[in-house]
Enzyme design. Structure first.
Site, PDB file in Angstrom:
ATOM      1  N   ASP A  26       0.721  -1.159   0.112  1.00 38.79           N
ATOM      2  CA  ASP A  26       0.133   0.041  -0.127  1.00 38.79           C
ATOM      3  C   ASP A  26       0.791   1.224   0.025  1.00 38.79           C
ATOM      4  O   ASP A  26       0.738   2.133   1.005  1.00 38.79           O
ATOM      5  CB  ASP A  26      -0.860  -0.238   1.203  1.00 38.79           C
ATOM      6  CG  ASP A  26      -1.515  -1.149   1.394  1.00 38.79           C
ATOM      7  OD1 ASP A  26      -1.910  -1.656   0.463  1.00 38.79           O
ATOM      8  OD2 ASP A  26      -2.060  -1.660   2.406  1.00 38.79           O
ATOM      9  N   GLU A 222     -11.057  -1.003  -3.731  1.00 45.09           N
ATOM     10  CA  GLU A 222     -10.090  -0.130  -2.588  1.00 45.09           C
ATOM     11  C   GLU A 222      -9.187   0.708  -2.952  1.00 45.09           C
ATOM     12  O   GLU A 222      -9.218   0.768  -4.275  1.00 45.09           O
ATOM     13  CB  GLU A 222      -9.697  -1.221  -1.760  1.00 45.09           C
ATOM     14  CG  GLU A 222      -8.721  -2.019  -2.610  1.00 45.09           C
ATOM     15  CD  GLU A 222      -8.082  -3.254  -1.758  1.00 45.09           C
ATOM     16  OE1 GLU A 222      -8.509  -3.650  -0.730  1.00 45.09           O
ATOM     17  OE2 GLU A 222      -7.140  -3.950  -1.991  1.00 45.09           O
TER      18      GLU A 222
END
Length: 339
Positions: A26, A222
């Site tokens: 991420d 997401e």
């Protein structure tokens, strides 16, 4: 490529993904005063200095140095997961947005968005506020965005368990206005929900957060990240299960920051960034950053190593084409070092 070979290639003006070979899921990269600061998920782990979120620094997006951890562990969060940090600078303060959940608080709280602050880009950051979303037990992947009029907004991902209007149950994207840097207006609007087969996360998934209800299909959108281009707002996102070859980056587009957004053309899979069989698996959960000369836009993303034991830091150019934004990659061969 071995470390020595990677160093020789960079000296010759090229790089080969990954640009950082350690675990770095991420990834978000902040550019501040000519330097780059990369922040990555640590989950329940801690860095060597006892902090949360791995911090890397660089001057060129290619040569990265480990700088420890960024967030001081908040009280009462032992055993919790910390995911997907993003940092912005506003009026002399750096604000870090992330989600926290799991551990002892999982059964009643789920995942919640939080914000921490620091006077320095590298931190340490101290948690100062909960950005509560009462309508959802699972809110993750906060992305702060400042519009051209100076107003700040927060994009994030949250769960939807209904199948109204033909949408699929699962994690979708929303946006809300920020009253200030640590408080949501509570006027969220849906940006995009799952409606295509490729975004399925898992079939027959039982969800403890929702009374152990089993969903025939659970979908995932997401990692939102917003760019304004040509007068339109592009909300990029990652879709599907991050362990599968289907995982990648797509986008939806709107004329207004609060929508409505359209993902027309997204039915057949991720258009911006996607797996390359035999070479790249699971590229996604990205951020955007400009090259050192400020002229070239790069995607910063993670992808699995061959053993699928680490999600590693990668970069590739973004091109704005007549068909929409497209990553020039994912690449796995030598590329020119960003100018």
């Amino acid at each position: 490529m071995a470390v020595a070979g990677q160093a020789a290639a960079r000296a010759a003006g090229t790089y080969t993904n990954p640009v950082y070979a350690g675990q770095f899921p991420d990834p978000f990269v902040l550019r501040h005063q000519g330097h780059y600061y990369a922040f990555g998920t640590t989950g329940q782990g801690r860095t060597a200095d006892g902090r949360i979120f791995t911090l890397l620094t660089s001057d060129n997006l290619v040569n990265w140095k480990n700088a420890g951890g960024a967030l001081t562990p908040p009280a009462g969060a032992e055993g919790a997961d910390f995911w997907a940090p993003e940092v912005v600078y506003h009026q002399g303060t750096f604000y870090m947005y992330y989600s926290m959940g799991g551990g002892a608080i999982a059964a009643t709280v789920g995942h919640r968005l939080h914000v921490a602050t620091s006077k320095k880009p590298e931190g340490p950051y101290t948690q100062v506020a909960l950005l509560d979303v009462p309508a959802s037990k699972f809110t993750i992947d906060a992305h702060p965005y400042q519009d051209t009029d100076g107003q700040w907004y927060l994009f994030y991902a949250r769960d939807f368990i209904d199948s109204d209007n033909g949408y699929r149950p699962g994690t979708g994207l929303v946006v809300d206005r920020l009253l200030n840097m640590t408080r949501l207006a509570g006027e969220s609007r849906t940006v995009m929900r799952a409606r295509h087969d490729w975004t399925v996360f898992e079939k027959n998934r039982t969800m403890p957060l929702y009374g152990n209800k089993t969903f025939a299909e659970w979908h995932t959108l997401e990692g939102p990240f917003v760019r304004r281009h040509g007068g339109k707002y592009y909300c990029f996102y990652s879709g599907a299960n991050f362990l599968t070859p289907r995982y990648g980056v797509d986008y939806c587009v709107a004329n207004s920051i609060m929508g409505p957004y359209s993902d027309q053309g997204a039915a057949n899979g991720p258009r911006v960034l996607h797996a390359v069989a035999g070479h790249v698996r699971g590229p996604g959960h990205h951020s955007h950053v400009m090259s050192p000369n400020g002229k070239t836009e790069y995607l910063v993303y993670h992808a699995w190593n061959k053993a699928m034991t680490e999600r590693q830091l990668c970069i590739d150019k973004l091109a704005w084409t007549a068909d929409g934004p497209r990553c020039v990659g994912p690449t796995y061969t030598p590329q020119p070092v960003p100018a």
